[in-house]
Design a protein around this motif. Structure first.
Motif, mmCIF file in Angstrom:
data_model
loop_
_atom_site.group_PDB
_atom_site.id
_atom_site.type_symbol
_atom_site.label_atom_id
_atom_site.label_comp_id
_atom_site.label_asym_id
_atom_site.label_seq_id
_atom_site.Cartn_x
_atom_site.Cartn_y
_atom_site.Cartn_z
ATOM 1 N N GLU A 45 0.858 -1.185 0.000
ATOM 2 C CA GLU A 45 0.000 0.000 0.000
ATOM 3 C C GLU A 45 0.893 1.233 0.000
ATOM 4 O O GLU A 45 1.810 1.351 0.812
ATOM 5 C CB GLU A 45 -0.894 -0.014 1.246
ATOM 6 C CG GLU A 45 -2.011 0.980 1.203
ATOM 7 C CD GLU A 45 -3.081 0.642 0.181
ATOM 8 O OE1 GLU A 45 -3.608 1.595 -0.421
ATOM 9 O OE2 GLU A 45 -3.378 -0.547 -0.011
ATOM 10 N N GLY A 46 0.656 2.136 -0.931
ATOM 11 C CA GLY A 46 1.480 3.335 -1.032
ATOM 12 C C GLY A 46 2.700 3.154 -1.916
ATOM 13 O O GLY A 46 3.419 4.107 -2.180
ATOM 14 N N GLY A 47 2.967 1.924 -2.369
ATOM 15 C CA GLY A 47 4.090 1.648 -3.266
ATOM 16 C C GLY A 47 5.347 1.235 -2.538
ATOM 17 O O GLY A 47 5.549 1.551 -1.368
ATOM 18 N N VAL A 48 6.181 0.490 -3.247
ATOM 19 C CA VAL A 48 7.449 0.040 -2.670
ATOM 20 C C VAL A 48 8.549 1.042 -2.986
ATOM 21 O O VAL A 48 8.478 1.775 -3.965
ATOM 22 C CB VAL A 48 7.875 -1.361 -3.193
ATOM 23 C CG1 VAL A 48 6.915 -2.414 -2.754
ATOM 24 C CG2 VAL A 48 8.055 -1.375 -4.679
ATOM 25 N N GLY A 82 5.187 -1.542 -11.298
ATOM 26 C CA GLY A 82 5.010 -0.377 -12.149
ATOM 27 C C GLY A 82 3.573 0.122 -12.163
ATOM 28 O O GLY A 82 2.656 -0.538 -11.686
ATOM 29 N N LEU A 83 3.384 1.293 -12.717
ATOM 30 C CA LEU A 83 2.062 1.909 -12.776
ATOM 31 C C LEU A 83 1.119 1.139 -13.689
ATOM 32 O O LEU A 83 -0.083 1.141 -13.491
ATOM 33 C CB LEU A 83 2.159 3.356 -13.260
ATOM 34 C CG LEU A 83 2.893 4.329 -12.340
ATOM 35 C CD1 LEU A 83 3.025 5.688 -13.010
ATOM 36 C CD2 LEU A 83 2.174 4.456 -11.018
ATOM 37 N N ASP A 84 1.678 0.497 -14.713
ATOM 38 C CA ASP A 84 0.859 -0.250 -15.667
ATOM 39 C C ASP A 84 0.933 -1.753 -15.379
ATOM 40 O O ASP A 84 0.994 -2.571 -16.279
ATOM 41 C CB ASP A 84 1.286 0.047 -17.102
ATOM 42 C CG ASP A 84 2.717 -0.392 -17.401
ATOM 43 O OD1 ASP A 84 3.496 -0.617 -16.457
ATOM 44 O OD2 ASP A 84 3.042 -0.525 -18.596
ATOM 45 N N ARG A 85 0.865 -2.088 -14.124
ATOM 46 C CA ARG A 85 1.041 -3.467 -13.680
ATOM 47 C C ARG A 85 0.088 -4.428 -14.377
ATOM 48 O O ARG A 85 -1.022 -4.088 -14.730
ATOM 49 C CB ARG A 85 0.884 -3.566 -12.169
ATOM 50 C CG ARG A 85 -0.555 -3.432 -11.710
ATOM 51 C CD ARG A 85 -0.711 -3.400 -10.215
ATOM 52 N NE ARG A 85 -0.512 -4.707 -9.644
ATOM 53 C CZ ARG A 85 -0.268 -4.929 -8.366
ATOM 54 N NH1 ARG A 85 -0.214 -3.921 -7.523
ATOM 55 N NH2 ARG A 85 -0.097 -6.131 -7.919
ATOM 56 N N ILE A 147 -3.781 -8.440 -19.232
ATOM 57 C CA ILE A 147 -4.568 -7.286 -18.772
ATOM 58 C C ILE A 147 -3.640 -6.427 -17.931
ATOM 59 O O ILE A 147 -3.025 -6.927 -16.982
ATOM 60 C CB ILE A 147 -5.787 -7.719 -17.938
ATOM 61 C CG1 ILE A 147 -6.686 -8.645 -18.737
ATOM 62 C CG2 ILE A 147 -6.552 -6.494 -17.445
ATOM 63 C CD1 ILE A 147 -7.808 -9.234 -17.930
ATOM 64 N N ARG A 148 -3.545 -5.160 -18.267
ATOM 65 C CA ARG A 148 -2.710 -4.210 -17.529
ATOM 66 C C ARG A 148 -3.548 -3.011 -17.125
ATOM 67 O O ARG A 148 -4.509 -2.658 -17.802
ATOM 68 C CB ARG A 148 -1.572 -3.673 -18.411
ATOM 69 C CG ARG A 148 -0.498 -4.635 -18.743
ATOM 70 C CD ARG A 148 0.588 -3.905 -19.566
ATOM 71 N NE ARG A 148 1.738 -4.722 -19.768
ATOM 72 C CZ ARG A 148 2.767 -4.802 -18.935
ATOM 73 N NH1 ARG A 148 2.785 -4.066 -17.851
ATOM 74 N NH2 ARG A 148 3.782 -5.590 -19.180
ATOM 75 N N LEU A 149 -3.129 -2.361 -16.041
ATOM 76 C CA LEU A 149 -3.748 -1.080 -15.686
ATOM 77 C C LEU A 149 -3.434 -0.098 -16.797
ATOM 78 O O LEU A 149 -2.309 -0.042 -17.315
ATOM 79 C CB LEU A 149 -3.210 -0.563 -14.360
ATOM 80 C CG LEU A 149 -3.632 -1.329 -13.113
ATOM 81 C CD1 LEU A 149 -2.984 -0.713 -11.877
ATOM 82 C CD2 LEU A 149 -5.142 -1.342 -12.957
ATOM 83 N N HIS A 150 -4.420 0.675 -17.171
ATOM 84 C CA HIS A 150 -4.262 1.664 -18.249
ATOM 85 C C HIS A 150 -3.648 2.943 -17.676
ATOM 86 O O HIS A 150 -4.052 3.402 -16.607
ATOM 87 C CB HIS A 150 -5.626 1.970 -18.863
ATOM 88 C CG HIS A 150 -5.577 3.006 -19.950
ATOM 89 N ND1 HIS A 150 -5.073 2.737 -21.204
ATOM 90 C CD2 HIS A 150 -5.962 4.304 -19.946
ATOM 91 C CE1 HIS A 150 -5.163 3.838 -21.930
ATOM 92 N NE2 HIS A 150 -5.691 4.798 -21.193
ATOM 93 N N ILE A 151 -2.698 3.480 -18.394
ATOM 94 C CA ILE A 151 -2.071 4.741 -17.993
ATOM 95 C C ILE A 151 -2.489 5.795 -19.001
ATOM 96 O O ILE A 151 -2.282 5.646 -20.215
ATOM 97 C CB ILE A 151 -0.523 4.639 -17.989
ATOM 98 C CG1 ILE A 151 -0.056 3.512 -17.090
ATOM 99 C CG2 ILE A 151 0.105 5.957 -17.596
ATOM 100 C CD1 ILE A 151 -0.402 3.677 -15.642
ATOM 101 N N ASP A 152 -3.097 6.870 -18.514
ATOM 102 C CA ASP A 152 -3.517 7.990 -19.364
ATOM 103 C C ASP A 152 -2.457 9.066 -19.256
ATOM 104 O O ASP A 152 -2.129 9.514 -18.157
ATOM 105 C CB ASP A 152 -4.855 8.535 -18.855
ATOM 106 C CG ASP A 152 -5.892 8.583 -19.929
ATOM 107 O OD1 ASP A 152 -5.554 8.382 -21.107
ATOM 108 O OD2 ASP A 152 -7.067 8.827 -19.587
ATOM 109 N N PHE A 153 -1.944 9.493 -20.388
ATOM 110 C CA PHE A 153 -0.920 10.549 -20.376
ATOM 111 C C PHE A 153 -1.495 11.862 -20.770
ATOM 112 O O PHE A 153 -2.378 12.021 -21.506
ATOM 113 C CB PHE A 153 0.236 10.210 -21.322
ATOM 114 C CG PHE A 153 1.040 9.030 -20.876
ATOM 115 C CD1 PHE A 153 1.980 9.160 -19.872
ATOM 116 C CD2 PHE A 153 0.838 7.791 -21.436
ATOM 117 C CE1 PHE A 153 2.735 8.081 -19.455
ATOM 118 C CE2 PHE A 153 1.580 6.699 -21.039
ATOM 119 C CZ PHE A 153 2.529 6.843 -20.047
#
Length: 153
Positions: A45-48, A82-85, A147-153
């Protein structure tokens, strides 16, 4: 030893290493690119942070040096997903419900090999529920390569 068995063995070792901490094991990959890589992805939680990755890497290295389960030469990498895990585990589909995801198919699905959708959930029988353009769809997980989390730029 087969790649899948190595990944299972390493996952068990990492689970023991992180037991009682806030860390969770996301995935283990043993892949050959130019060299063999043993990749361990951890999160919390909160990232490594770098300290988390270093601690797991040092403890895992010590275990691997002692047990020596991998005969090939390899490089060990411990990092965040990563953000797009990639979403693999059932708890990933629960945790990220409501988020945009990138879906990649083995073969064209409704005329496309890639889709961005809102994750609604995943059933125990392997069916993924998503919302596309406001419409709910159910897709068999057997049709999905990733399936990956989508990253919007």
């Amino acid at each position: 030893m087969k790649r899948e068995r190595i990944e299972e063995l390493i996952a068990q070792e990492v689970e023991q290493i992180i037991e009682g901490t806030a860390l969770e094991l996301v995935d283990v990959e043993y892949v050959r690119e130019k060299n063999w890589y043993l990749r361990v992805f951890i999160d919390k939680e909160g990232g490594v942070g770098l300290d988390d990755c270093q601690a797991v890497s040092e403890k895992l290295s010590a275990v691997l040096d002692e047990t020596d389960p991998i005969t090939d030469n390899y490089l060990l990498e411990v990092s965040s997903p990563g953000l797009d895990r990639i979403l693999k585990k059932d708890k990933d589909f629960i945790r990220y419900a409501g988020r945009d995801v990138d879906i990649h198919f083995f073969k064209p699905y409704q005329g496309t090999k890639d889709m961005v959708a809102v994750l609604a959930g995943k059933s125990a029988d392997g069916m993924l529920t998503v919302r596309v353009d406001g419409n709910e769809e159910t897709i068999d997980m057997k049709e999905i390569s990733q399936i990956r989390l989508h990253i919007d730029f």
